[in-house]
Enzyme design. Sequence first.
Site, PDB file in Angstrom:
ATOM      1  N   TYR A  29       0.820  -1.222   0.000  1.00 37.12           N
ATOM      2  CA  TYR A  29       0.000   0.000   0.000  1.00 37.12           C
ATOM      3  C   TYR A  29       0.849   1.265   0.000  1.00 37.12           C
ATOM      4  CZ  TYR A  29      -4.259  -2.656   0.246  1.00 37.12           C
ATOM      5  OH  TYR A  29      -5.285  -3.498  -0.092  1.00 37.12           O
ATOM      6  N   VAL A  40      -9.703   4.115  -4.336  1.00 41.75           N
ATOM      7  CA  VAL A  40      -9.097   4.580  -3.079  1.00 41.75           C
ATOM      8  C   VAL A  40      -8.143   5.753  -3.332  1.00 41.75           C
ATOM      9  CG1 VAL A  40      -9.395   2.352  -1.922  1.00 41.75           C
ATOM     10  CG2 VAL A  40      -7.333   2.749  -3.300  1.00 41.75           C
ATOM     11  N   HIS A  77     -14.754   1.849  -0.535  1.00 45.93           N
ATOM     12  CA  HIS A  77     -13.676   0.900  -0.214  1.00 45.93           C
ATOM     13  C   HIS A  77     -12.506   1.572   0.490  1.00 45.93           C
ATOM     14  CE1 HIS A  77     -15.213  -2.007  -3.563  1.00 45.93           C
ATOM     15  NE2 HIS A  77     -15.893  -2.116  -2.455  1.00 45.93           N
ATOM     16  N   GLY A  94     -15.758   2.423 -15.626  1.00 45.92           N
ATOM     17  CA  GLY A  94     -14.503   1.783 -15.239  1.00 45.92           C
ATOM     18  C   GLY A  94     -14.586   0.771 -14.125  1.00 45.92           C
ATOM     19  N   SER A  99     -15.795  -3.464 -13.310  1.00 43.19           N
ATOM     20  CA  SER A  99     -16.264  -4.752 -13.852  1.00 43.19           C
ATOM     21  C   SER A  99     -17.519  -5.226 -13.131  1.00 43.19           C
ATOM     22  CB  SER A  99     -15.151  -5.796 -13.678  1.00 43.19           C
ATOM     23  OG  SER A  99     -14.842  -5.946 -12.291  1.00 43.19           O
TER      24      SER A  99
HETATM   25  N1  APR Z   1     -11.584   3.340 -19.547  1.00 46.92           N
HETATM   26  C1  APR Z   1     -12.763   2.763 -19.164  1.00 46.92           C
HETATM   27  N2  APR Z   1     -12.833   1.541 -18.553  1.00 46.92           N
HETATM   28  C2  APR Z   1     -11.671   0.888 -18.360  1.00 46.92           C
HETATM   29  C3  APR Z   1     -10.403   1.426 -18.740  1.00 46.92           C
HETATM   30  C4  APR Z   1     -10.404   2.718 -19.367  1.00 46.92           C
HETATM   31  N3  APR Z   1      -9.282   3.303 -19.743  1.00 46.92           N
HETATM   32  N4  APR Z   1      -9.433   0.521 -18.409  1.00 46.92           N
HETATM   33  C5  APR Z   1     -10.076  -0.545 -17.863  1.00 46.92           C
HETATM   34  N5  APR Z   1     -11.423  -0.330 -17.837  1.00 46.92           N
HETATM   35  C6  APR Z   1     -12.478  -1.204 -17.317  1.00 46.92           C
HETATM   36  C7  APR Z   1     -12.263  -2.683 -17.583  1.00 46.92           C
HETATM   37  O1  APR Z   1     -12.826  -3.058 -18.832  1.00 46.92           O
HETATM   38  C8  APR Z   1     -13.006  -3.329 -16.411  1.00 46.92           C
HETATM   39  O2  APR Z   1     -14.388  -3.481 -16.712  1.00 46.92           O
HETATM   40  O3  APR Z   1     -12.453  -1.071 -15.903  1.00 46.92           O
HETATM   41  C9  APR Z   1     -12.877  -2.279 -15.303  1.00 46.92           C
HETATM   42  C10 APR Z   1     -11.879  -2.638 -14.198  1.00 46.92           C
HETATM   43  O4  APR Z   1     -12.401  -3.733 -13.487  1.00 46.92           O
HETATM   44  P1  APR Z   1     -11.635  -4.310 -12.199  1.00 46.92           P
HETATM   45  O5  APR Z   1     -10.207  -4.465 -12.515  1.00 46.92           O
HETATM   46  O6  APR Z   1     -12.413  -5.487 -11.756  1.00 46.92           O
HETATM   47  O7  APR Z   1     -11.708  -3.114 -11.139  1.00 46.92           O
HETATM   48  P2  APR Z   1     -12.933  -2.602 -10.238  1.00 46.92           P
HETATM   49  O8  APR Z   1     -14.245  -2.911 -10.845  1.00 46.92           O
HETATM   50  O9  APR Z   1     -12.626  -1.204  -9.887  1.00 46.92           O
HETATM   51  O10 APR Z   1     -12.721  -3.519  -8.914  1.00 46.92           O
HETATM   52  C11 APR Z   1     -13.668  -3.449  -7.888  1.00 46.92           C
HETATM   53  O11 APR Z   1     -12.333  -4.905  -6.534  1.00 46.92           O
HETATM   54  O12 APR Z   1     -10.284  -5.551  -5.885  1.00 46.92           O
HETATM   55  C12 APR Z   1     -11.382  -4.879  -5.490  1.00 46.92           C
HETATM   56  O13 APR Z   1     -11.532  -3.177  -3.858  1.00 46.92           O
HETATM   57  C13 APR Z   1     -11.098  -3.421  -5.158  1.00 46.92           C
HETATM   58  O14 APR Z   1     -12.481  -1.490  -5.589  1.00 46.92           O
HETATM   59  C14 APR Z   1     -11.959  -2.662  -6.160  1.00 46.92           C
HETATM   60  C15 APR Z   1     -13.014  -3.666  -6.545  1.00 46.92           C
END
Ligand code: APR
Length: 226
Positions: A54, A89, A105, A171, A173
């Site tokens: 971190y 975060v 989070h 942004g 998933s």
């Molecule tokens: N523009 C738009 N979307 C994007 C870009 C971009 N430049 N780059 C990546 N993405 C999309 C991907 O297609 C995916 O759908 O962002 C998403 C990222 O998904 P994850 O990696 O699963 O991240 P997130 O959804 O933020 O994770 C949720 O999981 O690990 C925990 O606490 C952590 O807050 C986090 C939570």
Amino acid sequence: MRARIVILSGSGLSAESGLPTFRDAAGLWRQHSWQDLASPEGWRKNPALVLEFYNERRAKAWAAQPNAAHLAIATLETKFDVAVVTQNVDSLHERAGSTKVLHVHGELAFARGTGTSRRRYRIDGAPIELGQHCNEGTQLRPDIVWFGEETRHMDTARELVAAADKVLVVGTSLSVYPAASLVDAAREDADKVLNSLEMDEVPRGFRFLAGPATRVVPRIIKEWLR
Ligand code: APR
């Protein structure tokens, strides 16, 4: 009364500011084990490793700059009542000018003790070291919600989404609950848009706009501000 907008954001929004996502090809959980780095068990087993992880993320996030998508989101406040509910975060929403941001989070820019006190300490980009204690004398830890810990502000966030005239999901998933369930609270008649690079399942009623946030989000916001 001003129309109400809720932004639900995830790490993909900060990807073009140079911060990694979690599950994409170069995502953090592709390179590291979340069990070791983002869980109470991992903390108990090896706090030094967790702090190092971190500290590195905090330094990067503090050095990063808001991108065109963060900045466009902040401009919505000129015409709408806007709430940002973020899983991120980093502090890029606030640094772009958004004034109402809920971090469900946690935040890298804060530390807290490991005892009963819920007091937070602002540390911005500074590292946390082993042996650094809170006012109660317990080891400081990152103010991050780890897997298995309670997500924050969920009731407020759900109320905000349920009252919104427009909802923009960007942004994320939508794979981590309960944050991902917030999309289900959106009103049937609300204008609902989701931006991501790719999406297996688009939540019902959402218009899916594929592409990088810095290209897609300013376009949506220009449309809404017209
Ligand atoms: N523009 C738009 N979307 C994007 C870009 C971009 N430049 N780059 C990546 N993405 C999309 C991907 O297609 C995916 O759908 O962002 C998403 C990222 O998904 P994850 O990696 O699963 O991240 P997130 O959804 O933020 O994770 C949720 O999981 O690990 C925990 O606490 C952590 O807050 C986090 C939570």
